[in-house]
Design an enzyme around this catalytic site. Sequence first.
Site, PDB file in Angstrom:
ATOM      1  N   ASP A 123       0.756  -1.115   0.105  1.00  0.00           N
ATOM      2  CA  ASP A 123       0.043   0.053  -0.033  1.00  0.00           C
ATOM      3  C   ASP A 123       0.915   1.251  -0.018  1.00  0.00           C
ATOM      4  OD1 ASP A 123      -2.282   1.357   0.046  1.00  0.00           O
ATOM      5  OD2 ASP A 123      -3.323   0.269   1.778  1.00  0.00           O
ATOM      6  N   ASP A 137     -10.424   1.885  -3.268  1.00  0.00           N
ATOM      7  CA  ASP A 137     -10.833   1.515  -1.966  1.00  0.00           C
ATOM      8  C   ASP A 137     -12.409   1.363  -1.936  1.00  0.00           C
ATOM      9  OD1 ASP A 137      -8.142   1.094  -0.950  1.00  0.00           O
ATOM     10  OD2 ASP A 137      -8.447   3.078   0.093  1.00  0.00           O
TER      11      ASP A 137
END
Length: 721
Positions: free
Chosen positions: A453, A522
Site C-alpha cells: 500500500d 478502495d
Amino acid sequence: MQSGTTAVIALRAGGAAFVVEICDPVPRILHWGADLDAPADDLRRTAEPAVLNNSPDSPRVFSVWPTERDGWSGTPAQSGNASGYATTPRPSLAAHRVEVPADGVGGRLELDLVDPVAGLRSAVVCELDRFGVLAVSLSVANAGDRAYTVDGLLALLPVPERAAELVDFTGKWCRERAPQRAPFNFGTHLRATRRGKPGHDSPYLLMAGTPAFGFGHGEVWAAHLAWSGEQRYLAERLPEGAGAFAAAIGAGESLRSGEVILAPGERYDAPTALFVWSGEGTDGVADRLHRRLRARPGHPAAVRPLVLNTWEAVYFDHDLDRLTALVERAATVGVERIVLDDGWFRGRRDADAGLGDWFVDPDMWPDGLDPFVKVVRAHGMQFGLWFEPEMVNLDSALARAHPDWILGPAAGLGPSARRQYVLDVARPEAYAYLLSRLDELVAAHGIDYLKWDHNRDLLEAVSRSAPGGERPGVRRQTLALYRLLDELRARHPDLEIETCSGGGGRVDLGILDRTDRVWASDCNDPVERAQIERWTRALVPPELIGSHLGAARSHTTSRTTDLSFRLAVSLTAHAGIEQDLTAATPAELATIAAWSALYREFRPLLHTGRMVNADLADDAVALYGTVAQDGSRALFTWLRFRTSAAGQTGRVRFPGLDPAARYRIAIRDEIGAASRHQADDPAWLGQAPLELSGAVLTVAGVPLPTLNPQQAMLIDIERTS
C-alpha cells in the site's frame, strides 16, 4: 548503420504502422496509424507541407526529436540548460540501427543523436511489438565538460487532422479513472501530476480520436507513460500544424526544477512512453495493450485464486479466534487466498502509529503470526500480508531512531496525511532496512502474496540523502521503489505482489512490470466500482485487477445494494471478498458459494479473453463482456445504474461476436435474478437457453429487459456452429 543516406523505415504489426525517414539533421516521422497497403516511399514524397505566410522559409518538419530548429513552435522534446546556456537543442543524427524479425512483424529502430552545442549525446529507441504497441524510449547523456540540467524529455508523435476529440481521465479517492472528453482545440492540453505518483486523478491514458469515437468505433491514437512517479501528458494543436500533420500527443516524466542535473559522463533515461493506434475505438486500444501484457514472460500464469482480504471485516481488531472463524467461513464458500490486512505490526491499534516498525506485534500476536498462518494453510489456502513500506508514522520506533530518514526538508516537515509521512527509500540505510524486514517476514512465514500500500501524496518530497544535499526526491524515490520490488522478487520468485495506493492512486504499466495485481479503488460500492473497473480495463487486463465483494452498506459511500448486484460486478476481474462472512446468513453464504463456483468456471475465459463494451446512447445502462480469443464463448454483464427516460432500450447489440456463427444464449442467475422494472421480459428470454445467429446478436441486436436501478444480469453465450 551510419547517417548520411536517406532511407524510409517502416515498422508494421497488427494492422498498425510506424514510418520514419532517415534523413539529416534528424529523422522525421512520416506516419503513425493504420498500416498502409502502399509503398512507404510514397509517404516520403508527400511529406512536405506548404510554406505558410509569416513562417519559416523552409517547410516545417515533425521529427523524432521535435525542436525549434525544425520550425516546431510547440512543446519541444527536450528542455534544459547548461547553467543558463545551451537552451535550444540542436541534435543531429550520428547513427541508426534497424532490427526487423524474419517474419516482418514489428521491429526496433535505434537512433543516436549528437548535439555539439549542448555537449550531449541522445538516443531514441522505437520498438513496435507484434500487437501494434509502439514503445518509445528517450535518453540524454552529458558528453561535455559542464553540468547540464534536464528539465524534461517528452516522447511526441504526430496525429492527423481527423483526430478532433480528446479523452483522458481524472478522479479522486474512491472515484478513480473518470473519463473526460473535450474537443482537440488549438493550444496545449497539458496534464501534469505533482503528487509523487500518478495519483487518483491520473491522466492514465491520453486518447485523441475521430469525432464521437467510442468503445467499438472510430480511430484512436493513445499514449500511456509507464512510470510510477510524476507524469506529464500533452496534446498540442498549433495553427500551422505539426509538419505535414495537424497536432501531436505525447508523455514524459514531470521533473522538478533541479531534479536531474547531469555531471559530465552521466545519463538520464526517460520513462518509456507507449503509443497505440486503433481503428476499432477504445476497445481496440485495450486489446492491443492487454495482449502485450499477457505476452510478458512474468505475466501471472497460474489461475487467479479467489481472495478474502480481512480489512473491512475486522479493521484493526486482530483477534486470532475471530480471524479463525472468518477463515473457516471463507473455506465454506471456496476462498483460496487469505490476506491479513493492516494492524499486525508493533504499535498498530489505529492509523496514528506503528508504520515503519515491521515486526509482529507481541501484544496482539503473543505467539507470532504462525498460529494464524497454520489455520490458513490447514484449509488449503495461500497466505498474504499487508505492508506499507514507503510510509512511516512519527509515533514509531523507526521515526524516533531515524528522523532524518523521512522524506522532507531539514527546515521542518510539512503536514501529515492520514497521520503519516514518507520514508526516503532512496537512502541506502532505509532501503536496506525495508529489504531486510520484507525478506525476513516473507521467508519466515512462506508468504505467498503481499498487498503493498501507499496511502498519501508526496508533498515537499525533498531527499536529504541526495548527493550534494537537499534535492527534489520523487525520481530517486520511484527508482528506489522499483529496485526494492525487483530485489524482493529476485529473492522470492514465486511471491505475488498487489499494488495499492489508497486504492487506485498508482496504476500504471511501470509498477505493473514489478507487481501482479492492482487494487483499482478502495471503493467496493458496485455502482462506483463498475465504472472504475470499466475504465481501468482500458489499460489493464481483468486478471490483474482486484475486484471484491463488499458489505451490503458500502463502507465508503454508505449506499446499500443487493447481494446479487455486488456479486455480478465483482465477478469479472480477479475476484475477492471484503465482506465479513461471519455476519452473513446461511442463505447469503450459499449465494456467495454459488458465485465462487461461477468465478472458477469462468476465470479461464475472463482472464484470457478480449474485453468488449457496447456503445449505447443511454449511459444509465451498460453492456460489457469478455469474448474468448477463439470466439467459442463469451460472458456479458447487462447492468443498470439508474432510471432512464425511455421505458426500454430496444435492440442492443452484443459486440465481439461472429456474425456468421450461431450461439446458444443462457441467463446465469445462480447469484440471484435481477429485479425488473417491467411487466414481462422480452419474449425470447422466456425461451432461454436458445440458439440465435451471430448476425442477430451482434449486427441487429436483441431486446433486453428493463432492469431496476443497481441491478445486473449475466448472459452466457456459447458458439454452437
